[in-house]
Design a protein around this motif. Structure first.
Motif, PDB file in Angstrom:
ATOM      1  N   SER A  49       0.855  -1.190   0.000  1.00  0.00           N
ATOM      2  CA  SER A  49       0.000   0.000   0.000  1.00  0.00           C
ATOM      3  C   SER A  49       0.888   1.236   0.000  1.00  0.00           C
ATOM      4  CB  SER A  49      -0.867  -0.001   1.258  1.00  0.00           C
ATOM      5  OG  SER A  49      -1.527   1.229   1.408  1.00  0.00           O
ATOM      6  N   THR A  50       0.461   2.256  -0.722  1.00  0.00           N
ATOM      7  CA  THR A  50       1.135   3.558  -0.654  1.00  0.00           C
ATOM      8  C   THR A  50       0.198   4.544   0.038  1.00  0.00           C
ATOM      9  OG1 THR A  50       2.343   3.161  -2.687  1.00  0.00           O
ATOM     10  CG2 THR A  50       2.126   5.461  -2.022  1.00  0.00           C
ATOM     11  N   ASP A 158     -11.292  -3.026 -14.567  1.00  0.00           N
ATOM     12  CA  ASP A 158     -11.334  -4.390 -14.040  1.00  0.00           C
ATOM     13  C   ASP A 158     -12.285  -4.459 -12.841  1.00  0.00           C
ATOM     14  OD1 ASP A 158     -10.834  -6.953 -13.303  1.00  0.00           O
ATOM     15  OD2 ASP A 158      -8.687  -6.690 -12.929  1.00  0.00           O
ATOM     16  N   ILE A 159     -13.553  -4.266 -13.126  1.00  0.00           N
ATOM     17  CA  ILE A 159     -14.564  -4.147 -12.067  1.00  0.00           C
ATOM     18  C   ILE A 159     -14.688  -5.444 -11.267  1.00  0.00           C
ATOM     19  CG2 ILE A 159     -17.047  -3.796 -11.722  1.00  0.00           C
ATOM     20  CD1 ILE A 159     -16.636  -2.022 -14.427  1.00  0.00           C
ATOM     21  N   LYS A 160     -14.626  -6.541 -11.978  1.00  0.00           N
ATOM     22  CA  LYS A 160     -14.793  -7.856 -11.351  1.00  0.00           C
ATOM     23  C   LYS A 160     -13.785  -8.099 -10.215  1.00  0.00           C
ATOM     24  CE  LYS A 160     -14.822 -12.575 -13.053  1.00  0.00           C
ATOM     25  NZ  LYS A 160     -14.626 -13.289 -14.315  1.00  0.00           N
ATOM     26  N   ASN A 161     -12.572  -7.601 -10.392  1.00  0.00           N
ATOM     27  CA  ASN A 161     -11.524  -7.876  -9.401  1.00  0.00           C
ATOM     28  C   ASN A 161     -11.238  -6.682  -8.490  1.00  0.00           C
ATOM     29  OD1 ASN A 161     -10.663 -10.612 -10.234  1.00  0.00           O
ATOM     30  ND2 ASN A 161     -10.364  -9.560 -12.185  1.00  0.00           N
ATOM     31  N   SER A 162     -12.075  -5.649  -8.582  1.00  0.00           N
ATOM     32  CA  SER A 162     -11.765  -4.426  -7.844  1.00  0.00           C
ATOM     33  C   SER A 162     -12.625  -4.272  -6.597  1.00  0.00           C
ATOM     34  CB  SER A 162     -11.952  -3.207  -8.753  1.00  0.00           C
ATOM     35  OG  SER A 162     -11.947  -2.034  -7.972  1.00  0.00           O
ATOM     36  N   ARG A 163     -11.979  -4.261  -5.438  1.00  0.00           N
ATOM     37  CA  ARG A 163     -12.717  -4.039  -4.181  1.00  0.00           C
ATOM     38  C   ARG A 163     -13.205  -2.586  -4.108  1.00  0.00           C
ATOM     39  NH1 ARG A 163      -7.203  -5.699  -1.429  1.00  0.00           N
ATOM     40  NH2 ARG A 163      -5.923  -3.878  -1.798  1.00  0.00           N
ATOM     41  N   VAL A 164     -12.485  -1.677  -4.804  1.00  0.00           N
ATOM     42  CA  VAL A 164     -12.912  -0.272  -4.819  1.00  0.00           C
ATOM     43  C   VAL A 164     -14.237  -0.164  -5.572  1.00  0.00           C
ATOM     44  CG1 VAL A 164     -12.312   2.043  -5.627  1.00  0.00           C
ATOM     45  CG2 VAL A 164     -10.526   0.546  -4.709  1.00  0.00           C
ATOM     46  N   ALA A 165     -14.309  -0.834  -6.730  1.00  0.00           N
ATOM     47  CA  ALA A 165     -15.559  -0.815  -7.498  1.00  0.00           C
ATOM     48  C   ALA A 165     -16.678  -1.447  -6.668  1.00  0.00           C
ATOM     49  CB  ALA A 165     -15.375  -1.559  -8.815  1.00  0.00           C
ATOM     50  N   ASN A 166     -16.391  -2.571  -6.049  1.00  0.00           N
ATOM     51  CA  ASN A 166     -17.406  -3.251  -5.240  1.00  0.00           C
ATOM     52  C   ASN A 166     -17.972  -2.351  -4.162  1.00  0.00           C
ATOM     53  OD1 ASN A 166     -18.184  -5.785  -5.947  1.00  0.00           O
ATOM     54  ND2 ASN A 166     -16.301  -6.746  -5.206  1.00  0.00           N
ATOM     55  N   SER A 167     -17.082  -1.663  -3.463  1.00  0.00           N
ATOM     56  CA  SER A 167     -17.559  -0.791  -2.381  1.00  0.00           C
ATOM     57  C   SER A 167     -18.345   0.389  -2.943  1.00  0.00           C
ATOM     58  CB  SER A 167     -16.379  -0.296  -1.530  1.00  0.00           C
ATOM     59  OG  SER A 167     -15.892  -1.364  -0.752  1.00  0.00           O
ATOM     60  N   ASN A 168     -17.865   0.951  -4.051  1.00  0.00           N
ATOM     61  CA  ASN A 168     -18.584   2.088  -4.633  1.00  0.00           C
ATOM     62  C   ASN A 168     -19.935   1.682  -5.220  1.00  0.00           C
ATOM     63  OD1 ASN A 168     -17.292   4.690  -4.326  1.00  0.00           O
ATOM     64  ND2 ASN A 168     -15.530   3.733  -5.313  1.00  0.00           N
ATOM     65  N   MET A 169     -20.010   0.471  -5.758  1.00  0.00           N
ATOM     66  CA  MET A 169     -21.282   0.000  -6.313  1.00  0.00           C
ATOM     67  C   MET A 169     -22.335  -0.159  -5.215  1.00  0.00           C
ATOM     68  SD  MET A 169     -19.416  -2.537  -8.946  1.00  0.00           S
ATOM     69  CE  MET A 169     -20.553  -3.877  -8.984  1.00  0.00           C
ATOM     70  N   GLY A 211     -11.708   5.708 -13.208  1.00  0.00           N
ATOM     71  CA  GLY A 211     -10.865   4.662 -13.795  1.00  0.00           C
ATOM     72  C   GLY A 211     -10.413   3.705 -12.703  1.00  0.00           C
ATOM     73  N   LEU A 212     -10.070   2.500 -13.113  1.00  0.00           N
ATOM     74  CA  LEU A 212      -9.557   1.496 -12.165  1.00  0.00           C
ATOM     75  C   LEU A 212      -8.276   0.897 -12.727  1.00  0.00           C
ATOM     76  CD1 LEU A 212     -12.835  -0.532 -11.524  1.00  0.00           C
ATOM     77  CD2 LEU A 212     -11.828   1.140  -9.952  1.00  0.00           C
ATOM     78  N   ARG A 213      -7.440   0.424 -11.838  1.00  0.00           N
ATOM     79  CA  ARG A 213      -6.227  -0.292 -12.276  1.00  0.00           C
ATOM     80  C   ARG A 213      -6.597  -1.739 -12.589  1.00  0.00           C
ATOM     81  NH1 ARG A 213      -2.531  -3.546  -9.542  1.00  0.00           N
ATOM     82  NH2 ARG A 213      -3.825  -3.319  -7.682  1.00  0.00           N
ATOM     83  N   PRO A 251      -8.610   5.442  -7.835  1.00  0.00           N
ATOM     84  CA  PRO A 251      -8.129   5.213  -6.460  1.00  0.00           C
ATOM     85  C   PRO A 251      -6.609   5.155  -6.344  1.00  0.00           C
ATOM     86  CG  PRO A 251      -8.927   3.161  -7.444  1.00  0.00           C
ATOM     87  CD  PRO A 251      -9.238   4.255  -8.426  1.00  0.00           C
ATOM     88  N   GLY A 252      -5.903   5.011  -7.473  1.00  0.00           N
ATOM     89  CA  GLY A 252      -4.461   4.817  -7.438  1.00  0.00           C
ATOM     90  C   GLY A 252      -4.132   3.416  -6.931  1.00  0.00           C
ATOM     91  N   PRO A 253      -3.010   2.841  -7.282  1.00  0.00           N
ATOM     92  CA  PRO A 253      -2.020   3.431  -8.183  1.00  0.00           C
ATOM     93  C   PRO A 253      -2.512   3.422  -9.628  1.00  0.00           C
ATOM     94  CG  PRO A 253      -1.374   1.190  -7.565  1.00  0.00           C
ATOM     95  CD  PRO A 253      -2.598   1.513  -6.783  1.00  0.00           C
ATOM     96  N   VAL A 254      -2.166   4.496 -10.349  1.00  0.00           N
ATOM     97  CA  VAL A 254      -2.602   4.603 -11.741  1.00  0.00           C
ATOM     98  C   VAL A 254      -1.570   3.933 -12.648  1.00  0.00           C
ATOM     99  CG1 VAL A 254      -3.129   6.219 -13.614  1.00  0.00           C
ATOM    100  CG2 VAL A 254      -3.709   6.827 -11.251  1.00  0.00           C
ATOM    101  N   HIS A 255      -2.055   3.126 -13.567  1.00  0.00           N
ATOM    102  CA  HIS A 255      -1.198   2.672 -14.672  1.00  0.00           C
ATOM    103  C   HIS A 255      -1.288   3.770 -15.734  1.00  0.00           C
ATOM    104  CE1 HIS A 255      -1.509  -1.953 -13.830  1.00  0.00           C
ATOM    105  NE2 HIS A 255      -0.481  -1.409 -13.213  1.00  0.00           N
ATOM    106  N   ARG A 256      -0.255   4.594 -15.802  1.00  0.00           N
ATOM    107  CA  ARG A 256      -0.284   5.723 -16.736  1.00  0.00           C
ATOM    108  C   ARG A 256      -0.398   5.247 -18.176  1.00  0.00           C
ATOM    109  NH1 ARG A 256       1.631  10.977 -15.709  1.00  0.00           N
ATOM    110  NH2 ARG A 256       1.485  11.391 -13.466  1.00  0.00           N
ATOM    111  N   ASN A 257      -1.258   5.897 -18.917  1.00  0.00           N
ATOM    112  CA  ASN A 257      -1.492   5.595 -20.347  1.00  0.00           C
ATOM    113  C   ASN A 257      -2.108   4.213 -20.581  1.00  0.00           C
ATOM    114  OD1 ASN A 257      -0.476   8.135 -21.232  1.00  0.00           O
ATOM    115  ND2 ASN A 257       1.551   7.361 -20.702  1.00  0.00           N
ATOM    116  N   ILE A 258      -2.511   3.565 -19.506  1.00  0.00           N
ATOM    117  CA  ILE A 258      -3.292   2.321 -19.619  1.00  0.00           C
ATOM    118  C   ILE A 258      -4.692   2.625 -19.071  1.00  0.00           C
ATOM    119  CG2 ILE A 258      -3.512  -0.103 -18.889  1.00  0.00           C
ATOM    120  CD1 ILE A 258      -1.020   0.294 -20.601  1.00  0.00           C
TER     121      ILE A 258
END
Ligand code: ASP
Length: 293
Positions: A49-50, A158-169, A211-213, A251-258
């Motif tokens: 974590s950062t 990558d909504i399926k694997n994102s806990r951030v998306a899950n919590s926001n949904m 956006g999500l990583r 939410p970061g970390p961002v994959h820049r240009n991805i």
């Protein structure tokens, strides 16, 4: 008083609004933080974590609390001690709040069940990341001056694997927001929410985009050719967004240009660092509500 935050469902809407207001009062220096010098907080992170760990640390220091980051790699976990024994030993030292992150989705439920002290889940597998969703909500609440009802957010990636998306949904619709999920088919979970594979189509109706990583560490199969392949269709670009004045979250970390192109990360519409800033005040409000008595 809330003692365990596993997911956003542990808080009702009025408790959440009170946290947002309190965080804003700290932000604008309209409230004096409580003095929690007698409280002991430990962060036990099994995943890197950062932002989250530093944010909790900053928030704890603004509250005057003792904060220690437990070094899992150097602990007796590597000598075969069970997780439960590690938890009970930490608790026996007089812990007031344990904050954990772990790659197993059910870890937070397990930790909470076995602890007597206060507990915050700072990310458990794909299940939940409640403080991230709360700080996302605060960012949107402030941006739209509280008028979230009817606003549409496009969550991309990558909504399926994102806990951030899950919590926001779970969280954002409670405050009247409409959520559209934008992803290739293999990144979409089974859902009753509207979905699309077209970022352009979603951006035409979105009032906000998040956006999500791509959570490569959680993939057991490589489901796309490369991240660059994925980026061709799902990277947020200025050319796609045009002049639309909509906030961009991540939410970061961002994959820049991805996930998001470089130029957009420097664009005034980008709220990524605002999210990070507000996260400290949100976590102050949350820890105060759990520890000040
Ligand atoms: N930092 C967030 C999390 O821990 C998002 C990410 O890692 O992509 O879930």
């Amino acid at each position: 008083m809330l003692t365990q935050l596993i997911h956003t469902k542990n808080l009702n809407d009025s408790e959440i609004l009170a946290l947002l207001e309190r965080a804003n009062a700290f932000l604008h220096q309209e409230a004096t933080p409580p003095n929690l010098t007698h409280k002991r907080i430990v962060a036990l992170f099994f995943e890197n974590s950062t932002r989250t760990i530093a944010s909790f640390q900053m928030a704890a220091s603004r509250l005057g609390a003792y904060f220690s980051v437990f070094n899992v790699q150097k602990s007796s976990a590597s000598k075969g001690e069970t997780l439960l024994d590690t938890l009970h030993n930490l608790e026996a030292m007089g812990l007031d709040l344990l904050i954990t992150r772990h790659h197993h989705s059910s870890s937070a439920i397990y930790f909470a069940k076995h602890l007597n002290c206060a507990f915050i889940n700072a990310g458990s597998g794909t299940l939940a990341h409640p403080t991230q969703a709360l700080l996302d909500l605060l960012t949107l609440y402030n941006h739209f001056k509280g008028a979230l009802e009817g606003k549409t957010i496009a969550i991309v990636g990558d909504i399926k694997n994102s806990r951030v998306a899950n919590s926001n949904m779970e969280l954002l619709p409670r405050f009247g927001m409409r959520v559209i999920l934008v992803a290739p088919p293999h990144f979409l979970p089974p859902t009753s929410l509207p979905t699309t594979h077209s970022l352009q189509e979603a951006l035409e109706v979105a009032d906000v985009v998040m956006g999500l990583r791509t959570q490569t560490e959680r993939h057991c199969l490589q489901t796309y050719g490369s991240l660059k392949d994925y980026a061709k269709d799902f990277c947020l670009r200025g050319a796609l967004l045009g002049k639309r004045q909509i906030p961009i979250l991540h939410p970061g970390p961002v994959h820049r240009n991805i996930d998001i192109e470089d130029a957009l990360l420097d664009d005034p519409r980008c709220q990524v660092l605002e999210q990070v800033k507000l996260g400290v005040f949100l976590r102050m409000a949350l820890m105060e509500s759990m520890l000040a008595s």
